[in-house]
Design a protein around this motif. Sequence first.
Motif, mmCIF file in Angstrom:
data_model
loop_
_atom_site.group_PDB
_atom_site.id
_atom_site.type_symbol
_atom_site.label_atom_id
_atom_site.label_comp_id
_atom_site.label_asym_id
_atom_site.label_seq_id
_atom_site.Cartn_x
_atom_site.Cartn_y
_atom_site.Cartn_z
ATOM 1 N N THR A 339 0.957 -1.243 0.042
ATOM 2 C CA THR A 339 0.082 -0.024 -0.071
ATOM 3 C C THR A 339 0.868 1.112 -0.072
ATOM 4 N N ASP A 340 0.356 2.265 -0.028
ATOM 5 C CA ASP A 340 1.107 3.808 -0.336
ATOM 6 C C ASP A 340 0.450 4.658 0.974
ATOM 7 N N TYR A 341 -0.028 4.293 2.065
ATOM 8 C CA TYR A 341 -0.378 4.998 3.023
ATOM 9 C C TYR A 341 0.690 6.198 3.683
ATOM 10 N N LEU A 342 2.115 5.664 3.818
ATOM 11 C CA LEU A 342 3.091 6.774 4.134
ATOM 12 C C LEU A 342 3.165 7.951 3.004
ATOM 13 N N ASN A 343 3.187 7.725 1.991
ATOM 14 C CA ASN A 343 3.522 8.647 0.694
ATOM 15 C C ASN A 343 2.258 9.476 0.826
ATOM 16 N N THR A 344 0.943 8.820 0.985
ATOM 17 C CA THR A 344 -0.253 9.917 1.185
ATOM 18 C C THR A 344 -0.248 10.608 2.409
ATOM 19 N N LEU A 345 -0.004 10.299 3.417
ATOM 20 C CA LEU A 345 -0.034 10.788 4.833
ATOM 21 C C LEU A 345 1.028 12.353 4.685
ATOM 22 N N SER A 346 2.224 11.725 3.855
ATOM 23 C CA SER A 346 3.107 12.684 4.049
ATOM 24 C C SER A 346 2.715 14.086 3.179
ATOM 25 N N VAL A 347 2.279 13.499 2.166
ATOM 26 C CA VAL A 347 1.749 14.834 0.964
ATOM 27 C C VAL A 347 0.373 15.496 1.702
ATOM 28 N N TYR A 348 -0.445 14.737 2.452
ATOM 29 C CA TYR A 348 -1.537 15.195 2.997
ATOM 30 C C TYR A 348 -1.168 16.270 3.890
ATOM 31 N N LEU A 349 -0.014 15.782 4.826
ATOM 32 C CA LEU A 349 0.370 16.917 5.779
ATOM 33 C C LEU A 349 1.287 18.004 5.384
ATOM 34 N N GLN A 350 2.132 17.832 4.338
ATOM 35 C CA GLN A 350 2.759 18.854 3.932
ATOM 36 C C GLN A 350 1.815 19.834 2.959
ATOM 37 N N SER A 351 0.689 19.426 2.607
ATOM 38 C CA SER A 351 -0.291 20.459 2.042
ATOM 39 C C SER A 351 -1.250 21.119 2.949
ATOM 40 N N ASN A 352 -1.089 21.007 4.358
ATOM 41 C CA ASN A 352 -1.773 21.469 5.220
ATOM 42 C C ASN A 352 -3.036 20.919 5.198
ATOM 43 N N ARG A 353 -2.959 19.549 5.167
ATOM 44 C CA ARG A 353 -4.291 18.812 5.190
ATOM 45 C C ARG A 353 -5.269 18.912 4.030
ATOM 46 N N SER A 354 -4.676 19.502 2.976
ATOM 47 C CA SER A 354 -5.902 19.591 1.737
ATOM 48 C C SER A 354 -6.041 18.543 0.973
#
Length: 413
Positions: A339-354
């Motif tokens: 799965t790719d949860y870590l990368n998704t979480l990283s991008v999600y947090l870097q984009s201020n949860r957008s």
Amino acid sequence: MNQEQKWELVQASLAERDFDYLVDLASRHLNCPIVILNNTSRILAHSHTLPAPDETWTNAVERGYITLEFAATLTRWPQLKDPNAPFERMTILPTNTQRRRRFYKLTDHNQLLGYLNVTETDNNFSTEDEADFYFVAQLLAKELSHHHLVLPAEQKTKREDLLLELVQGRFQNRGYFIDRASLIGMDIHQPFRAICADLTHFSSYNADEDSFKNQLLAFFPQAAIVVDNQVLTILLSENDFSRLSSQTLHRLDQYLRKKCLTCGISDWGDDLFLFDRYKTQALKACQYRRYLSTHPYSYVFYDEVKVYDILHQIPLSELIYYCNQNVYALYQYDQANGTDYLNTLSVYLQSNRSVKVTAGQLHLHRNTINYRVARARELFGLDFDDCNTANQLLLSCQMLQLIQQSQAEISGF
């Protein structure tokens, strides 16, 4: 070149004839046009009696320097030098001319002072004695070294010469640096930034119009620009940086993409003697840009990647002990299930949860992002609502990015 001609050159050097005279005399004896370059691509001297009959040569000597892109190619000497030549040299055919150029390094005590540039005439290079060119290169290198020592500094110090010496770390003494800078009226405490780009894969034989440098100066009109060791370095003053509007930065991004270049921009500095620190920041900005999955530009500020520089100070084998346990569990889940949860979480947090930005960056539907975020909450008890907790989670993601990158490099991917 016969022995009598060689002896005439040696006698002229011993008699301390001026450098231009020696260059012109060497050109006549070799029967080919000569240009002498320093490390900043500036033309120090050229043959007057025997000029090259082509426009490229004429433009360069009238301009007083070779093109920046051609200078960048010279820094790739180890890759581009002529194989199996009796003496170390580089032979190239510049664009817009039918006459080859041959370059020899001018060195003294293992210090590179510049280059001897010889232009092919009707007498083909293959008909000339290679040892004659090498002899002239050695003699002019000694002469050039002598001129560097005895000429008044006012005649030879330029902003780009000073910048090159800073880049090469040749100022070991602050007092000497201050004296040199004062001779050209350079304020060493004026705020500045360093901008760097890796030119390892950049190559051009354009020796006619200095289009690369002129294009860079369109963005940074007052900047000093040098190339050394396959790195482009720009010294940018506060006044120059203040002129960079959002529209100009947009055009800069488009230009860099066209050139397939990425540039790093350092923090502000106010002590030019410490320039190497800011050059290092700019290079690290380029290096760590790959971790910024939400970064859309070809330029990156060191401030944006500073956390990765800090994390790199910790041995990778120890990073895992600082990582949030829930984020590490998510990472292990990805490894086990593809799965790719870590990368998704990283991008999600870097984009201020957008969710919108995350979906755009990962080229996924917004519903997919919402699902993954919800599953991360459910499976690993991750809380994104508290600011401090979210920061800790992002930092753990960044740690694991470094670990993943290191594993990929070891694996050869």
